[in-house]
Design a protein around this motif. Sequence first.
Motif, PDB file in Angstrom:
ATOM      1  N   THR B  50      17.053  20.776  12.537  1.00  0.00           N
ATOM      2  CA  THR B  50      18.038  21.575  13.284  1.00  0.00           C
ATOM      3  C   THR B  50      18.149  20.982  14.684  1.00  0.00           C
ATOM      4  O   THR B  50      17.137  20.705  15.324  1.00  0.00           O
ATOM      5  N   PRO B  51      19.384  20.783  15.163  1.00  0.00           N
ATOM      6  CA  PRO B  51      19.566  20.140  16.464  1.00  0.00           C
ATOM      7  C   PRO B  51      19.094  20.994  17.638  1.00  0.00           C
ATOM      8  O   PRO B  51      18.762  20.459  18.695  1.00  0.00           O
ATOM      9  N   TYR B  57      22.199  15.700  18.944  1.00  0.00           N
ATOM     10  CA  TYR B  57      21.433  15.637  17.696  1.00  0.00           C
ATOM     11  C   TYR B  57      22.239  16.186  16.535  1.00  0.00           C
ATOM     12  O   TYR B  57      22.987  17.155  16.691  1.00  0.00           O
ATOM     13  N   GLN B  58      22.101  15.546  15.395  1.00  0.00           N
ATOM     14  CA  GLN B  58      22.734  16.051  14.167  1.00  0.00           C
ATOM     15  C   GLN B  58      21.678  16.168  13.096  1.00  0.00           C
ATOM     16  O   GLN B  58      20.659  15.476  13.141  1.00  0.00           O
ATOM     17  N   GLU B  59      21.959  17.003  12.148  1.00  0.00           N
ATOM     18  CA  GLU B  59      21.022  17.162  11.058  1.00  0.00           C
ATOM     19  C   GLU B  59      20.878  15.844  10.287  1.00  0.00           C
ATOM     20  O   GLU B  59      21.874  15.173  10.005  1.00  0.00           O
ATOM     21  N   MET B  61      19.460  13.167  11.403  1.00  0.00           N
ATOM     22  CA  MET B  61      19.363  12.010  12.292  1.00  0.00           C
ATOM     23  C   MET B  61      17.904  11.593  12.457  1.00  0.00           C
ATOM     24  O   MET B  61      17.001  12.409  12.452  1.00  0.00           O
TER      25      MET B  61
END
Lengths: 270, 321
Positions: B50-51, B57-59, B61
Amino acid sequence: MAAVETQMLSSSSVKLAFRDLGKTFFVQGEPKLALQNINAEIRTGEFVSIVGASGCGKSTLIRIAAGLEQASEGGVYVEDNLVIKPGQDRGMVFQQFSLFPWLTVKENVMFGLQDQCPDKARRGEKALVWVERVGLGEFVDYYPNQLSGGMQQRVAIARALAPGPKVLLMDEPFAALDAQTRGRMQRHLLEIWRNLNITVVFITHDLEEAVLLADKIFVLAPKPGRLVATLPIDIPRTKDDLERDKYGPEFERVFKKISALLADSVPLDH
Amino acid sequence: MALQSHASFVVGRQDKARLLTMGSFLLPLLLWAAVSYVPGLWQPLIKVSTPGGVAFYQEGMLVEKDQFQIQAQSALERGDAAPTGSPANPVYLPAPHEVAAALYTSFTTPPVRRSEMWFHQSIWHSVTIIFWGFLYSCLLGVPLGVLCGAYKPVSQLAEPFIEFARYFPAPAFGALAVAILGIHDAPKVAIIFIGTFFQMVLVIANTTRRLDTRYVEAALTLGANRLRLLWQVVVPGILPDLYKDLRILLGWAWTYLIVAELIGTSSGITWFITQQARYKNFDMVFAALIILGLIGLLSDLLLERMGRRLFPWQEKRLGGS
């Protein structure tokens, strides 16, 4: 085949002759005298052994006779024809097992018959006779790797004899065999020699072997290689008219005499 | 009795050899599995689940561990939710099961564009390039090598230039090959040829020179002339070694494949690898590498088996005395 060059010198029953033979090798540009002034004659049907300390040039001598090396002076004559290259008038058996490993026993013996016998089937038949003559009839289709050392040398003898040479040259042929096999091979060779009435030149460093087999012994001395004695062996062949009795008193006397000659021939620093 | 115990000893040794062979594949596989599946063994990255309060941030990444800590810290300081994530390996190290899945999908995925090939078609294309390149190389290289080894004048005439030419890197001929031979398969075959031919001549010349002189001398005393010496002694005498040389040289051919397949119209399995690496499909890259390894290993095993059939005289059998 123009392997030989006709010479008009004639002496009837001499089969093979070394005349004023000399050989000089060049080791890193330096001349090194290997054989000097060798003069000797071998008669038809004679079994001659050449003995000498290692490095006396016995192998070089027989290689020149085979045509595998060139003499620097003089030469080797087979029935008065100068040897200039290998030819089928001389058969050779080497110390190292030299059967072609990719050919079967029969094919090995067939190798030397190609010129005389272009027909393959006939060639096979002829080869088979030779293989049987050395007692390996049941192994005709074996490859050399599948045979023992003694068997391989038997095939090598058959292969050398098949083209019908005038002289059989043997360069320490039994040196790589164990003592028992060697004994059997010596007897076997004498049988062949007697049956075919062929001339044999037999190199060995084993004096006992020489006295056991030969009609005549040439003693070579090293540095430079030269002939120091030619000794006829007149001990009777007591065993089936083939071998001599190596435990008899005469054998010992001759053996000791040549041993002493050999020992004298070698310089102390050798 | 003696023979039996000898036989059981041999069998025992074969079992051990088989075990070691399996081990040579199992060990790398185990190491790979350990690094992939054992938590914390390596895993230098964090996979974001979770960002939280981190805007970029992306899920899914992958981020560096220490960067993740810094971002989490500053998110908390801003009063936002901290991002969450779990330790992960870099994208270039897919786990064994992912590669296994890729092995399957690589064969079942239809080509994206009409001009592209199925995976098995790519593999087959590569095999044909190798085949023709190596065949031409053998047709010229083997006779020339044998002649160089057998006749000194031939060697003195040919080998100096070949020694010089073998330092040309085959890839350097890429553009030239395309200019001369067009953009399809011909320049690719030419690259494989250039890569293997020069080495082949020198290696085979050497093998020929190593033939034991006793066979040549024995043949001479048996009346063989030059032609018979070449055909009936030199050639059969070196054949088993020549065959081994060719097996090794075939491996060389594969190393030039990657260059060959990048020039002209790109094609084949190495092009597939390049393409997939570009998309970061590393599971596909590994799958293709495994295929390449298998083709190489299996073809060599096959050739070795054939060698034993072709040269039966090398096997020992017990004879009498």
